[in-house]
Design a protein around this motif. Structure first.
Motif, mmCIF file in Angstrom:
data_model
loop_
_atom_site.group_PDB
_atom_site.id
_atom_site.type_symbol
_atom_site.label_atom_id
_atom_site.label_comp_id
_atom_site.label_asym_id
_atom_site.label_seq_id
_atom_site.Cartn_x
_atom_site.Cartn_y
_atom_site.Cartn_z
ATOM 1 N N ILE A 120 -24.217 22.726 -17.828
ATOM 2 C CA ILE A 120 -23.104 21.719 -17.384
ATOM 3 C C ILE A 120 -23.660 20.615 -16.636
ATOM 4 C CG2 ILE A 120 -21.171 21.367 -16.053
ATOM 5 C CD1 ILE A 120 -20.312 24.366 -16.494
ATOM 6 N N VAL A 121 -23.338 19.472 -17.154
ATOM 7 C CA VAL A 121 -23.956 18.422 -16.419
ATOM 8 C C VAL A 121 -22.724 17.529 -15.861
ATOM 9 C CG1 VAL A 121 -25.509 16.162 -16.809
ATOM 10 C CG2 VAL A 121 -25.792 18.283 -17.970
ATOM 11 N N GLU A 122 -22.695 17.677 -14.484
ATOM 12 C CA GLU A 122 -21.181 16.886 -14.136
ATOM 13 C C GLU A 122 -21.728 16.818 -12.636
ATOM 14 O OE1 GLU A 122 -18.222 15.546 -13.150
ATOM 15 O OE2 GLU A 122 -18.006 16.371 -15.002
ATOM 16 N N ASP A 123 -21.208 15.587 -12.305
ATOM 17 C CA ASP A 123 -21.507 15.219 -10.991
ATOM 18 C C ASP A 123 -20.339 15.497 -9.870
ATOM 19 O OD1 ASP A 123 -20.528 11.691 -10.464
ATOM 20 O OD2 ASP A 123 -20.084 13.006 -12.194
ATOM 21 N N THR A 124 -19.181 15.830 -10.447
ATOM 22 C CA THR A 124 -18.131 16.073 -9.542
ATOM 23 C C THR A 124 -18.000 17.540 -9.101
ATOM 24 O OG1 THR A 124 -17.087 14.231 -10.346
ATOM 25 C CG2 THR A 124 -15.472 15.643 -9.037
ATOM 26 N N PRO A 125 -18.021 18.047 -7.949
ATOM 27 C CA PRO A 125 -17.973 19.499 -7.485
ATOM 28 C C PRO A 125 -16.876 20.283 -8.013
ATOM 29 C CG PRO A 125 -18.797 18.270 -5.561
ATOM 30 C CD PRO A 125 -18.405 17.266 -6.705
ATOM 31 N N PHE A 126 -15.560 19.590 -7.939
ATOM 32 C CA PHE A 126 -14.539 20.262 -8.533
ATOM 33 C C PHE A 126 -14.624 20.473 -10.085
ATOM 34 C CE2 PHE A 126 -10.251 19.712 -10.929
ATOM 35 C CZ PHE A 126 -9.574 20.431 -10.257
ATOM 36 N N PHE A 127 -14.885 19.772 -10.911
ATOM 37 C CA PHE A 127 -15.148 19.757 -12.289
ATOM 38 C C PHE A 127 -16.236 20.706 -12.557
ATOM 39 C CE2 PHE A 127 -12.823 15.648 -12.406
ATOM 40 C CZ PHE A 127 -11.756 16.237 -13.198
ATOM 41 N N GLN A 128 -17.349 20.526 -11.829
ATOM 42 C CA GLN A 128 -18.727 21.633 -11.939
ATOM 43 C C GLN A 128 -17.910 23.013 -11.531
ATOM 44 O OE1 GLN A 128 -21.232 20.719 -8.599
ATOM 45 N NE2 GLN A 128 -22.291 19.222 -9.661
ATOM 46 N N LYS A 129 -17.025 23.278 -10.616
ATOM 47 C CA LYS A 129 -16.783 24.561 -10.432
ATOM 48 C C LYS A 129 -15.483 24.980 -11.500
ATOM 49 C CE LYS A 129 -17.231 24.603 -5.577
ATOM 50 N NZ LYS A 129 -16.486 24.172 -4.217
ATOM 51 N N MET A 130 -14.730 24.263 -11.960
ATOM 52 C CA MET A 130 -13.758 24.440 -13.158
ATOM 53 C C MET A 130 -14.576 24.863 -14.511
ATOM 54 S SD MET A 130 -10.810 24.498 -11.569
ATOM 55 C CE MET A 130 -9.737 24.470 -13.098
ATOM 56 N N GLU A 131 -15.373 24.072 -14.715
ATOM 57 C CA GLU A 131 -15.882 24.130 -16.166
ATOM 58 C C GLU A 131 -16.908 25.677 -16.069
ATOM 59 O OE1 GLU A 131 -17.966 20.547 -17.031
ATOM 60 O OE2 GLU A 131 -16.121 19.636 -17.147
ATOM 61 N N ALA A 132 -17.573 25.804 -14.901
ATOM 62 C CA ALA A 132 -18.342 26.731 -14.805
ATOM 63 C C ALA A 132 -17.496 28.053 -14.812
ATOM 64 C CB ALA A 132 -19.040 26.981 -13.466
ATOM 65 N N ARG A 133 -16.226 27.952 -14.069
ATOM 66 C CA ARG A 133 -15.570 29.267 -14.064
ATOM 67 C C ARG A 133 -14.976 29.490 -15.540
ATOM 68 N NH1 ARG A 133 -10.912 28.611 -10.178
ATOM 69 N NH2 ARG A 133 -12.837 28.792 -8.758
ATOM 70 N N TYR A 134 -14.701 28.441 -16.264
ATOM 71 C CA TYR A 134 -14.039 28.624 -17.634
ATOM 72 C C TYR A 134 -15.268 29.440 -18.501
ATOM 73 C CZ TYR A 134 -10.844 24.752 -16.863
ATOM 74 O OH TYR A 134 -9.646 23.819 -16.393
ATOM 75 N N LEU A 135 -16.352 28.934 -18.358
ATOM 76 C CA LEU A 135 -17.445 29.425 -19.257
ATOM 77 C C LEU A 135 -17.995 31.064 -18.768
ATOM 78 C CD1 LEU A 135 -19.289 26.466 -19.898
ATOM 79 C CD2 LEU A 135 -17.615 27.190 -21.217
ATOM 80 N N GLU A 136 -18.069 31.033 -17.464
ATOM 81 C CA GLU A 136 -18.596 32.246 -17.064
ATOM 82 C C GLU A 136 -17.349 33.318 -17.404
ATOM 83 O OE1 GLU A 136 -19.161 31.343 -12.897
ATOM 84 O OE2 GLU A 136 -21.312 30.648 -13.279
ATOM 85 N N ASN A 137 -15.972 33.012 -17.233
ATOM 86 C CA ASN A 137 -15.250 33.957 -17.546
ATOM 87 C C ASN A 137 -15.149 34.356 -19.075
ATOM 88 O OD1 ASN A 137 -14.477 34.183 -14.935
ATOM 89 N ND2 ASN A 137 -12.744 32.885 -15.186
ATOM 90 N N ALA A 138 -15.605 33.387 -19.745
ATOM 91 C CA ALA A 138 -15.827 33.768 -21.152
ATOM 92 C C ALA A 138 -16.972 34.345 -21.470
ATOM 93 C CB ALA A 138 -15.794 32.364 -21.958
ATOM 94 N N GLY A 139 -17.902 34.591 -20.777
ATOM 95 C CA GLY A 139 -19.024 35.471 -20.817
ATOM 96 C C GLY A 139 -20.408 34.585 -21.026
ATOM 97 N N TYR A 140 -20.237 33.318 -20.783
ATOM 98 C CA TYR A 140 -21.567 32.592 -21.010
ATOM 99 C C TYR A 140 -22.434 32.851 -19.544
ATOM 100 C CZ TYR A 140 -19.338 30.295 -25.128
ATOM 101 O OH TYR A 140 -18.979 30.192 -26.378
ATOM 102 N N GLU A 141 -23.708 32.508 -19.631
ATOM 103 C CA GLU A 141 -24.427 32.040 -18.458
ATOM 104 C C GLU A 141 -24.686 30.705 -18.223
ATOM 105 O OE1 GLU A 141 -28.288 33.746 -19.197
ATOM 106 O OE2 GLU A 141 -27.551 35.888 -19.057
ATOM 107 N N VAL A 142 -24.230 30.288 -17.140
ATOM 108 C CA VAL A 142 -24.123 28.911 -16.860
ATOM 109 C C VAL A 142 -25.118 28.383 -15.624
ATOM 110 C CG1 VAL A 142 -22.644 27.022 -15.722
ATOM 111 C CG2 VAL A 142 -21.766 28.797 -17.281
#
Length: 149
Positions: free
Chosen positions: A30-52
Motif C-alpha cells: 500500500i502506497v499512501e501518505d495519510t495515516p487514516f487511509f493507510q490503516k483503513m486500507e491495511a485493515r481491509y486487505l489484512e482481514n481478507a487474508g493479504y500480507e500488507v
C-alpha cells in the motif's frame, strides 16, 4: 470507527470474502501518505487474508519494491516526495516490475482523472473507502497476473 466493521457485525454472511489463496498469502504494497487511509486500507486487505506492507510515498515504495516480492501495489495518486503518477511510470519502466498489477486508490475520481491514471500505466482506478470494490479489483488483478506469469 470503521463503518464496514459495523456492517460486518450486523450481517456477516453478506461480507464474507471469497478470496482464493494459492500456495501462500498474496502480498500487497500500500502506497499512501495519510495515516487514516493507510490503516483503513491495511485493515481491509489484512482481514481478507493479504500480507500488507505500507510505504508513505513513491520513493519509499520503490525502495520496498527493490527488497521484497509483492503480488500487487495499491497506490494513492497525490503524495509528497514522489506521487503515484511518477511511481507508476517508474514501475512500468523496470523490466522486473513492469507486469506488476498496480491499482490507483484515490479521492481524485472522475472521468478525466481516471483516464490520466490509466494512461499513466495503472491497471485499475478505484475511489477511496470502497472496500468491496477494492477487494474485488485486487483479487481480479492478482488472478490475471498469475495467469500471465
Amino acid at each position: 470507527m470503521n463503518i464496514y466493521d459495523l456492517f460486518e457485525k450486523a450481517v456477516p454472511e453478506h461480507y464474507t470474502i471469497n478470496h482464493v489463496m494459492i500456495d501462500r498469502k498474496s502480498s500487497v504494497l500500500i502506497v499512501e501518505d495519510t495515516p487514516f487511509f493507510q490503516k483503513m486500507e491495511a485493515r481491509y486487505l489484512e482481514n481478507a487474508g493479504y500480507e500488507v506492507m505500507i510505504a508513505g510515498n513513491g520513493k519509499e515504495a520503490l525502495s520496498l519494491l527493490e527488497k521484497h516480492h509483492f503480488d500487487a501495489v495499491v497506490s494513492d495518486i497525490q503524495m509528497p516526495m514522489m506521487d503515484g503518477i511518477e511511481l507508476i511510470k517508474r514501475i512500468r519502466e523496470s523490466p522486473f516490475l513492469q507486469n506488476l498489477p498496480v491499482i490507483a486508490v484515490t479521492s481524485m475520481t472522475g472521468e478525466t482523472n481516471s483516464r490520466i491514471g490509466m494512461e499513466s500505466g495503472f491497471d485499475y482506478y478505484e475511489g477511496k473507502l470502497d472496500r468491496d470494490s477494492l477487494l474485488h479489483t485486487l483479487e481480479k488483478a492478482i488472478a490475471n497476473r498469475k495467469q500471465v506469469v
